[in-house]
Design an enzyme around this catalytic site. Structure first.
Site, PDB file in Angstrom:
ATOM      1  N   LYS A 218     -42.625  -1.022 -15.987  1.00  0.00           N
ATOM      2  CA  LYS A 218     -43.319  -1.902 -16.358  1.00  0.00           C
ATOM      3  C   LYS A 218     -44.851  -1.540 -16.252  1.00  0.00           C
ATOM      4  CE  LYS A 218     -41.616  -5.083 -13.395  1.00  0.00           C
ATOM      5  NZ  LYS A 218     -40.393  -4.162 -13.057  1.00  0.00           N
TER       6      LYS A 218
ATOM      7  N   ARG B 167     -40.727 -13.792 -10.605  1.00  0.00           N
ATOM      8  CA  ARG B 167     -39.531 -13.208 -10.299  1.00  0.00           C
ATOM      9  C   ARG B 167     -38.584 -13.989  -9.690  1.00  0.00           C
ATOM     10  NH1 ARG B 167     -42.341  -7.798  -8.718  1.00  0.00           N
ATOM     11  NH2 ARG B 167     -40.484  -6.173  -8.176  1.00  0.00           N
TER      12      ARG B 167
ATOM     13  N   ARG C  99     -43.361   5.767  -2.635  1.00  0.00           N
ATOM     14  CA  ARG C  99     -43.739   4.388  -2.167  1.00  0.00           C
ATOM     15  C   ARG C  99     -42.472   4.111  -0.935  1.00  0.00           C
ATOM     16  NH1 ARG C  99     -43.737   0.366  -7.384  1.00  0.00           N
ATOM     17  NH2 ARG C  99     -42.601  -0.860  -5.804  1.00  0.00           N
TER      18      ARG C  99
ATOM     19  N   ARG D 231     -33.282  -3.430  -3.868  1.00  0.00           N
ATOM     20  CA  ARG D 231     -34.405  -3.862  -4.721  1.00  0.00           C
ATOM     21  C   ARG D 231     -33.465  -4.252  -6.023  1.00  0.00           C
ATOM     22  NH1 ARG D 231     -38.400   0.441  -5.573  1.00  0.00           N
ATOM     23  NH2 ARG D 231     -39.576  -1.122  -6.842  1.00  0.00           N
TER      24      ARG D 231
ATOM     25  N   ARG E 102     -39.296   9.129  -8.289  1.00  0.00           N
ATOM     26  CA  ARG E 102     -40.731   8.568  -8.598  1.00  0.00           C
ATOM     27  C   ARG E 102     -41.764   8.766  -7.459  1.00  0.00           C
ATOM     28  NH1 ARG E 102     -41.869   2.508 -10.351  1.00  0.00           N
ATOM     29  NH2 ARG E 102     -41.362   1.810  -7.886  1.00  0.00           N
TER      30      ARG E 102
HETATM   31  P1  AMP Z   1     -43.242  -3.960  -7.501  1.00  0.00           P
HETATM   32  O1  AMP Z   1     -44.367  -2.985  -7.601  1.00  0.00           O
HETATM   33  O2  AMP Z   1     -43.433  -4.898  -8.724  1.00  0.00           O
HETATM   34  O3  AMP Z   1     -41.886  -3.387  -7.893  1.00  0.00           O
HETATM   35  O4  AMP Z   1     -43.247  -4.940  -6.337  1.00  0.00           O
HETATM   36  C1  AMP Z   1     -42.979  -4.283  -5.049  1.00  0.00           C
HETATM   37  C2  AMP Z   1     -42.453  -5.233  -4.076  1.00  0.00           C
HETATM   38  O5  AMP Z   1     -43.812  -6.541  -4.329  1.00  0.00           O
HETATM   39  C3  AMP Z   1     -41.454  -6.277  -4.267  1.00  0.00           C
HETATM   40  O6  AMP Z   1     -40.112  -5.373  -3.962  1.00  0.00           O
HETATM   41  C4  AMP Z   1     -41.573  -7.484  -3.849  1.00  0.00           C
HETATM   42  O7  AMP Z   1     -41.484  -7.353  -2.172  1.00  0.00           O
HETATM   43  C5  AMP Z   1     -43.143  -7.615  -3.828  1.00  0.00           C
HETATM   44  N1  AMP Z   1     -43.188  -8.690  -4.953  1.00  0.00           N
HETATM   45  C6  AMP Z   1     -44.020  -8.190  -6.027  1.00  0.00           C
HETATM   46  N2  AMP Z   1     -44.089  -9.335  -6.837  1.00  0.00           N
HETATM   47  C7  AMP Z   1     -43.425 -10.156  -6.305  1.00  0.00           C
HETATM   48  C8  AMP Z   1     -43.219 -11.487  -6.652  1.00  0.00           C
HETATM   49  N3  AMP Z   1     -43.673 -12.204  -8.014  1.00  0.00           N
HETATM   50  N4  AMP Z   1     -42.314 -12.363  -5.933  1.00  0.00           N
HETATM   51  C9  AMP Z   1     -41.940 -11.841  -4.704  1.00  0.00           C
HETATM   52  N5  AMP Z   1     -42.437 -10.845  -4.300  1.00  0.00           N
HETATM   53  C10 AMP Z   1     -42.892  -9.686  -5.092  1.00  0.00           C
END
Ligand code: AMP
Length: 226
Positions: free
Chosen positions: A17, A92, A164, A175, A131
């Site tokens: 993404k 989400r 990360r 996740r 990654r």
């Molecule tokens: P990402 O970089 O999109 O994989 O997001 C990393 C982490 O941020 C996720 O595993 C969640 O803990 C948190 N996070 C990001 N976006 C959301 C969302 N819309 N709702 C809840 N948690 C979020």
């Protein structure tokens, strides 16, 4: 003047993404709002929201809906008229999607397309397990440790590689489980609105990008709400 694009990118962790968002940002007049990156920035600054986020990252869990809805409401409300958006990582949950629908209605905007990048669990685990983020060269960007050319380029330019914390193997599994349970139901939600497009995320980023552009051009030519 073409209508501003209002895009949601869905997809399991590792689907690409953020890579696709970066490429689209260079092509269309839109603001990318990437909630995960936004939270990581807050965490590195040590703010209250950042500290809260860290405790969820470690467990591979989602932050509370109300926190995320408040963040998106603030960002989208400030978006200049005529400028589009791409949401990477939001919504989400179905509750977040419902709140977004209400907000968009208030702002008199409608979704152009929801693009779901699909990927097998095996490939997601391979991508996330290898990654690393290249940091120190502006906005952090992901690369795979097997992509030695990119790794060398990152380091040669003065960047450094960071994993990360939520790309640790035990968190990856959690996740992916969270995605299946909480986020995958959004596919039905948006399919019912007639705006969902599922695209395979396998292959090179450029191939995936070409398919996304095809979808966007088609969606712009035939707006779903008209
Ligand atoms: P990402 O970089 O999109 O994989 O997001 C990393 C982490 O941020 C996720 O595993 C969640 O803990 C948190 N996070 C990001 N976006 C959301 C969302 N819309 N709702 C809840 N948690 C979020």
């Amino acid at each position: 003047m073409p209508q501003p694009l209002h895009i949601i990118l869905l997809g399991a962790p590792g689907a690409g993404k953020s890579t696709q968002s970066r490429m689209l940002k260079g092509r269309y007049p839109l603001n990318v709002i990437a909630t995960g990156q936004l939270l990581r920035d807050e965490a590195s600054k040590g703010t209250a929201i950042g500290l809260l986020a860290e405790s969820y990252f470690e467990r591979g869990e989602l932050l509370p809906d109300d926190v995320m809805i408040a963040i998106i409401t603030e960002r989208l409300s400030k978006l200049p008229t005529g400028r589009g958006f791409l949401l990477d990582g939001f919504p989400r949950t179905v509750l977040q999607a419902e709140a977004l629908d209400d907000l968009l209605q208030e702002l008199n905007r409608s979704l152009t397309a929801v693009i779901s990048l699909s990927l097998s669990d095996e490939e997601a685990i391979h991508r996330l397990g290898g990654r690393r983020m290249c940091e120190g060269l502006g906005e952090p960007f992901p690369l795979h440790i097997e992509d030695t050319a990119s790794v060398e380029a990152c380091e040669r330019l003065g960047g450094h590689l960071v994993r990360r914390p939520d790309d640790a193997p035990e968190v990856i599994v959690e996740r992916l489980r969270t995605y299946e349970a909480e986020t995958a139901p959004l596919m039905d939600y948006y399919a019912q609105q007639g705006v969902l497009h599922v695209i395979s995320a396998e292959g090179e980023p450029e191939e995936v990008q070409a398919k996304i552009i095809g979808v966007l051009e088609q969606a712009q030519a035939q707006p779903a709400s008209s």
